[in-house]
Design a protein around this motif. Structure first.
Motif, PDB file in Angstrom:
ATOM      1  N   LEU A 147       0.944  -0.832   0.230  1.00 48.82           N
ATOM      2  CA  LEU A 147      -0.087   0.266  -0.379  1.00 48.82           C
ATOM      3  C   LEU A 147       0.903   1.209   0.203  1.00 48.82           C
ATOM      4  O   LEU A 147       1.876   1.365   0.657  1.00 48.82           O
ATOM      5  CB  LEU A 147      -1.119   0.060   1.209  1.00 48.82           C
ATOM      6  N   ALA A 149      -0.301   4.491   0.800  1.00 47.59           N
ATOM      7  CA  ALA A 149      -0.122   4.744   1.865  1.00 47.59           C
ATOM      8  C   ALA A 149       0.785   4.517   3.261  1.00 47.59           C
ATOM      9  O   ALA A 149       0.243   4.007   3.944  1.00 47.59           O
ATOM     10  CB  ALA A 149      -1.195   5.655   2.437  1.00 47.59           C
ATOM     11  N   GLN A 151       2.753   3.540   6.452  1.00 49.05           N
ATOM     12  CA  GLN A 151       2.669   4.983   7.733  1.00 49.05           C
ATOM     13  C   GLN A 151       3.567   4.468   8.730  1.00 49.05           C
ATOM     14  O   GLN A 151       4.411   4.582   8.636  1.00 49.05           O
ATOM     15  CB  GLN A 151       1.096   5.736   8.552  1.00 49.05           C
ATOM     16  N   SER A 152       2.270   4.022  10.061  1.00 47.13           N
ATOM     17  CA  SER A 152       3.763   3.781  11.173  1.00 47.13           C
ATOM     18  C   SER A 152       4.216   2.564  11.220  1.00 47.13           C
ATOM     19  O   SER A 152       4.979   1.751  11.810  1.00 47.13           O
ATOM     20  CB  SER A 152       2.974   3.978  12.364  1.00 47.13           C
ATOM     21  N   SER A 155       1.790  -1.570   4.952  1.00 41.55           N
ATOM     22  CA  SER A 155       0.582  -2.694   4.625  1.00 41.55           C
ATOM     23  C   SER A 155       1.261  -3.425   3.136  1.00 41.55           C
ATOM     24  O   SER A 155       1.176  -2.766   1.889  1.00 41.55           O
ATOM     25  CB  SER A 155      -0.599  -2.049   4.634  1.00 41.55           C
ATOM     26  N   ALA A 193     -12.417  -3.931   9.783  1.00 39.17           N
ATOM     27  CA  ALA A 193     -12.692  -5.401   8.859  1.00 39.17           C
ATOM     28  C   ALA A 193     -12.109  -6.624   9.307  1.00 39.17           C
ATOM     29  O   ALA A 193     -11.598  -6.400  11.090  1.00 39.17           O
ATOM     30  CB  ALA A 193     -10.847  -4.610   7.968  1.00 39.17           C
ATOM     31  N   GLN A 220      -6.313  -9.812   7.168  1.00 38.50           N
ATOM     32  CA  GLN A 220      -7.292  -9.095   7.842  1.00 38.50           C
ATOM     33  C   GLN A 220      -8.103  -9.153   6.033  1.00 38.50           C
ATOM     34  O   GLN A 220      -7.091  -8.888   5.644  1.00 38.50           O
ATOM     35  CB  GLN A 220      -7.190  -8.178   8.744  1.00 38.50           C
ATOM     36  N   LEU A 223     -10.711  -4.503   2.685  1.00 42.23           N
ATOM     37  CA  LEU A 223     -11.979  -3.421   2.521  1.00 42.23           C
ATOM     38  C   LEU A 223     -12.217  -3.186   0.964  1.00 42.23           C
ATOM     39  O   LEU A 223     -11.187  -2.308   0.755  1.00 42.23           O
ATOM     40  CB  LEU A 223     -11.853  -2.417   3.357  1.00 42.23           C
ATOM     41  N   ASP A 228     -10.971   6.091   1.530  1.00 36.72           N
ATOM     42  CA  ASP A 228     -10.307   6.932   2.555  1.00 36.72           C
ATOM     43  C   ASP A 228     -11.443   8.080   3.348  1.00 36.72           C
ATOM     44  O   ASP A 228     -11.054   9.311   2.207  1.00 36.72           O
ATOM     45  CB  ASP A 228      -8.887   7.408   2.279  1.00 36.72           C
ATOM     46  N   GLY A 340      -7.592   9.429   8.720  1.00 36.78           N
ATOM     47  CA  GLY A 340      -6.354   8.358   8.129  1.00 36.78           C
ATOM     48  C   GLY A 340      -6.781   7.615   8.636  1.00 36.78           C
ATOM     49  O   GLY A 340      -6.693   6.614   8.090  1.00 36.78           O
ATOM     50  N   LEU A 343     -12.381   4.563   6.802  1.00 36.08           N
ATOM     51  CA  LEU A 343     -12.813   3.365   5.299  1.00 36.08           C
ATOM     52  C   LEU A 343     -13.840   4.052   4.793  1.00 36.08           C
ATOM     53  O   LEU A 343     -14.823   3.134   5.921  1.00 36.08           O
ATOM     54  CB  LEU A 343     -11.960   3.186   5.049  1.00 36.08           C
ATOM     55  N   ASP A 353      -6.805   0.774  13.138  1.00 38.68           N
ATOM     56  CA  ASP A 353      -5.596   0.950  13.033  1.00 38.68           C
ATOM     57  C   ASP A 353      -6.072   1.066  14.502  1.00 38.68           C
ATOM     58  O   ASP A 353      -5.780   2.202  15.167  1.00 38.68           O
ATOM     59  CB  ASP A 353      -4.973   2.151  12.494  1.00 38.68           C
ATOM     60  N   GLU A 355      -3.515   0.306  17.060  1.00 43.94           N
ATOM     61  CA  GLU A 355      -2.672  -0.052  18.118  1.00 43.94           C
ATOM     62  C   GLU A 355      -2.713   1.633  18.763  1.00 43.94           C
ATOM     63  O   GLU A 355      -1.919   1.096  19.722  1.00 43.94           O
ATOM     64  CB  GLU A 355      -1.463   0.379  16.868  1.00 43.94           C
TER      65      GLU A 355
HETATM   66  N1  LIG Z   1      -8.717  -3.772   5.817  1.00 46.92           N
HETATM   67  C1  LIG Z   1      -8.413  -2.706   5.343  1.00 46.92           C
HETATM   68  N2  LIG Z   1      -8.654  -2.564   4.084  1.00 46.92           N
HETATM   69  C2  LIG Z   1      -8.729  -1.883   2.953  1.00 46.92           C
HETATM   70  N3  LIG Z   1      -7.318  -0.657   3.170  1.00 46.92           N
HETATM   71  C3  LIG Z   1      -7.182  -0.440   4.226  1.00 46.92           C
HETATM   72  C4  LIG Z   1      -7.711  -1.632   5.409  1.00 46.92           C
HETATM   73  N4  LIG Z   1      -6.853  -1.312   6.641  1.00 46.92           N
HETATM   74  C5  LIG Z   1      -5.952  -0.249   7.056  1.00 46.92           C
HETATM   75  N5  LIG Z   1      -5.841  -0.311   5.196  1.00 46.92           N
HETATM   76  C6  LIG Z   1      -5.316   1.668   4.619  1.00 46.92           C
HETATM   77  O1  LIG Z   1      -4.510   1.160   4.461  1.00 46.92           O
HETATM   78  C7  LIG Z   1      -3.778   2.646   5.260  1.00 46.92           C
HETATM   79  C8  LIG Z   1      -2.817   2.439   6.909  1.00 46.92           C
HETATM   80  O2  LIG Z   1      -3.317   1.228   7.308  1.00 46.92           O
HETATM   81  P1  LIG Z   1      -2.733   1.887   9.050  1.00 46.92           P
HETATM   82  O3  LIG Z   1      -3.859   0.785   9.995  1.00 46.92           O
HETATM   83  O4  LIG Z   1      -4.082   3.377   9.688  1.00 46.92           O
HETATM   84  O5  LIG Z   1      -1.691   1.322   9.604  1.00 46.92           O
HETATM   85  P2  LIG Z   1      -0.220   2.450  10.329  1.00 46.92           P
HETATM   86  O6  LIG Z   1      -0.547   1.265  11.364  1.00 46.92           O
HETATM   87  O7  LIG Z   1       1.037   2.076   9.068  1.00 46.92           O
HETATM   88  O8  LIG Z   1      -0.921   3.855  10.108  1.00 46.92           O
HETATM   89  C9  LIG Z   1      -4.957   3.799   5.694  1.00 46.92           C
HETATM   90  O9  LIG Z   1      -4.318   4.927   5.961  1.00 46.92           O
HETATM   91  C10 LIG Z   1      -6.192   2.965   4.835  1.00 46.92           C
HETATM   92  O10 LIG Z   1      -6.319   3.626   3.961  1.00 46.92           O
END
Ligand SMILES: Nc1ncnc2c1ncn2[C@@H]1O[C@H](COP(=O)(O)OP(=O)(O)O)[C@@H](O)[C@H]1O
Ligand SMILES: O=P(O)(O)O[C@H]1O[C@H](CO)[C@@H](O[C@H]2O[C@H](CO)[C@@H](O)[C@H](O)[C@H]2O)[C@H](O)[C@H]1O
Length: 482
Positions: A147, A149, A151-152, A155, A193, A220, A223, A228, A340, A343, A353, A355
């Protein structure tokens, strides 16, 4: 494979120091060790070693942090992985494995062979224990894609079916994201999810961990139809700016309906969390602790961003007021909620997220807290969306000042409209005076956290939370030039 040699540590330092997911940006650090969590593949195909890399900061604050770094080892250089190059280890070319399709297929296959009947049983690859928590049949031929995007954490999506989140900063103990997804999936909550599985380290627990497990990744439901919330909200602000003589409720891209639906989704999720995790009524001493925590975070933040000092004295009474509230119930919450983390799918809003704030100690992130902390996180995010778009439009110094003024006014109007719609739908009733105090305090606490986050990660955006701090402190807006 033999352990990573110490002369590879500088390559790891370079790689980690520039990664989006590295939480220690802005602080000089060294890699002081790399422990092998496990290995995957290697029978003539892709070969992966999963390293737990110890990072120690030169300022001596916070002790050693562990980062998960899965490495793909290649005999030949891979042009398509150039952007993920980590370094050379003897005659091997080493890449960040999450970018490597063949390497990721090894993870998926290992999840695919884990039994689902016994949630505690798993498939052990060398040192790694893969668990499945749902009967969903995995498509093992699905192609992996990172992905963008990032982030922390990192994915990776498998086809259109599953998403694997590889946790980067790992702490011995239960991972809150896995735990909450597991509980909410089993409870049939509509706003997350579904959890398909997770990955633990089987080897000996590291020194000082009290024998706790380390959780490395979560699989997981992907989606597929998701948009977003952060993108959608900003599109709505842009839409408003395109017609700056109209009000937010008069333009086609009005977001207030979505904000209200989001408020309801959060309220429903909080209800399930309260049913599934312990709740507690805070006594006076506990309330004092909440207030003291806010003040302590403010003091620490002033050290990172001295500009905050101008507002610190006005914020203190706001935080202190929390100690005077009565009958505050706490429960498990999201802990780091912003647009962010939302969804919009064809089946409504989902939250991702769980966490908590990555910079907070794990033990704190598992504790019950006030639901108003999550609400405040969303309020901050509506403000961010409006301010970020305002900057996109008005960073050009040639923009006419009355137009800039008008758009700033519209940005504030958008933010207020959506904040109000969200809170009203969340509460479903009048918000009490005590709740308003809590909301303001949590909002200020979050804005203080964001000041530190931006100073370390996106210094160009520090004025966004700093202006919010000024507003919440009731003072003049900051005059700091960026
Ligand atoms: N189950 C999912 N299906 C589709 N996209 C997802 C899903 N979970 C997270 N994302 C996308 O992935 C991005 C990063 O997920 P996130 O859980 O926020 O990770 P992080 O801990 O790296 O911030 C989210 O901004 C979202 O757009
Ligand atoms: O998503 P993460 O758990 O990594 O959260 C961290 O990063 C967020 C930014 O991606 C940060 O959120 C801040 O910026 C957002 C816009 O990018 C904004 O919508 C949020 O309101 C603001 O807090 C979050 O604070 C941080 O923990």
């Amino acid at each position: 494979m033999p352990p990573i040699p110490a002369d590879f540590h500088p390559d790891l330092e370079r790689f980690i120091g520039t990664a989006r997911w590295f939480g220690g940006k802005g602080r000089p650090f060294r890699v002081t060790g790399a422990r092998r969590a496990g290995e995957l593949g290697g029978d003539g195909g892709a070969q992966v070693v999963v390293e737990l890399v110890s990072v120690t900061y030169d300022d001596g604050v916070g002790g050693v942090e562990l980062y998960q770094v899965p490495l793909s080892l290649r005999r030949e250089p891979e042009e398509r992985l150039e952007h993920a190059f980590v370094g050379r280890w003897d005659d091997l070319h080493v890449y960040d494995a999450v970018h490597d399709r063949e390497a990721m297929a090894l993870w998926l296959r290992a999840f695919g062979s884990a039994p689902t009947a016994e949630p505690t049983a798993g498939t052990a690859a060398d040192g790694l224990l893969f668990h499945r928590s749902a009967d969903e049949e995995l498509d093992l031929t699905a192609q992996a894609a990172m992905l963008s995007a990032e982030q922390s954490n990192s994915s990776v999506v498998f086809g259109e079916q599953a998403l694997m989140k590889v946790f980067r900063k790992v702490t011995p103990g239960v991972n809150p994201d896995i735990q909450v997804h597991d509980v909410l999936t089993r409870a049939g909550c509509d706003h997350v999810a579904a959890l398909y599985g997770w990955l633990d380290v089987t080897g000996e627990a590291p020194e000082g961990s009290g024998g706790s497990v380390i959780q490395l990744a979560m699989l997981q439901q992907f989606l597929r139809t998701a948009s977003d919330g952060w993108e959608l909200a900003r599109a709505s602000v842009r839409n408003l700016f395109a017609e700056a003589d109209l009000h937010a409720d008069e333009v086609g891209g009005d977001f207030a309906g979505e904000s209200a639906r989001l408020g309801i989704a959060l309220a429903e999720t909080h209800v399930v969390l309260a049913e599934e995790f312990p709740t507690e009524q805070l006594d006076q001493a506990a309330l004092q602790q909440v207030a003291d925590g806010m003040t302590a975070r403010l003091d620490a933040a002033v050290d990172v961003l001295p500009e905050l000092a101008a507002y610190a004295e006005q914020l203190r009474p706001l935080f202190a007021a929390v100690a005077g509230l009565e009958g505050l119930t706490v429960q498990r919450i999201h802990g780091d909620l912003h647009l962010g983390q939302t969804l919009r799918t064809v089946k409504g809003w989902k939250l991702v997220d769980f966490e908590g704030e990555p910079a907070r100690p794990l033990a704190d992130r598992l504790l019950p807290e006030s639901v108003w902390r999550d609400v405040a996180g969303m309020l901050r995010s509506f403000d961010y969306a409006a301010q970020v778009v305002h900057r996109e439009f008005d960073s050009d110094p040639r923009a006419e000042s009355d137009v800039v003024e008008q758009r700033l006014h519209r940005a504030d109007e958008w933010s207020e409209r959506n904040r109000d719609a969200f809170v009203a739908a969340y509460a479903g009733r009048e918000v009490t005076a005590a709740e308003r105090v809590l909301l303001a305090a949590f909002e200020a606490d979050k804005a203080v956290y964001e000041c530190v986050y931006e100073a370390r990660n996106r210094p160009g955006w520090v004025m966004i939370p700093l202006s919010a701090v000024a507003r919440l402190a009731g003072g003049a807006p900051p005059a700091v030039a960026e």
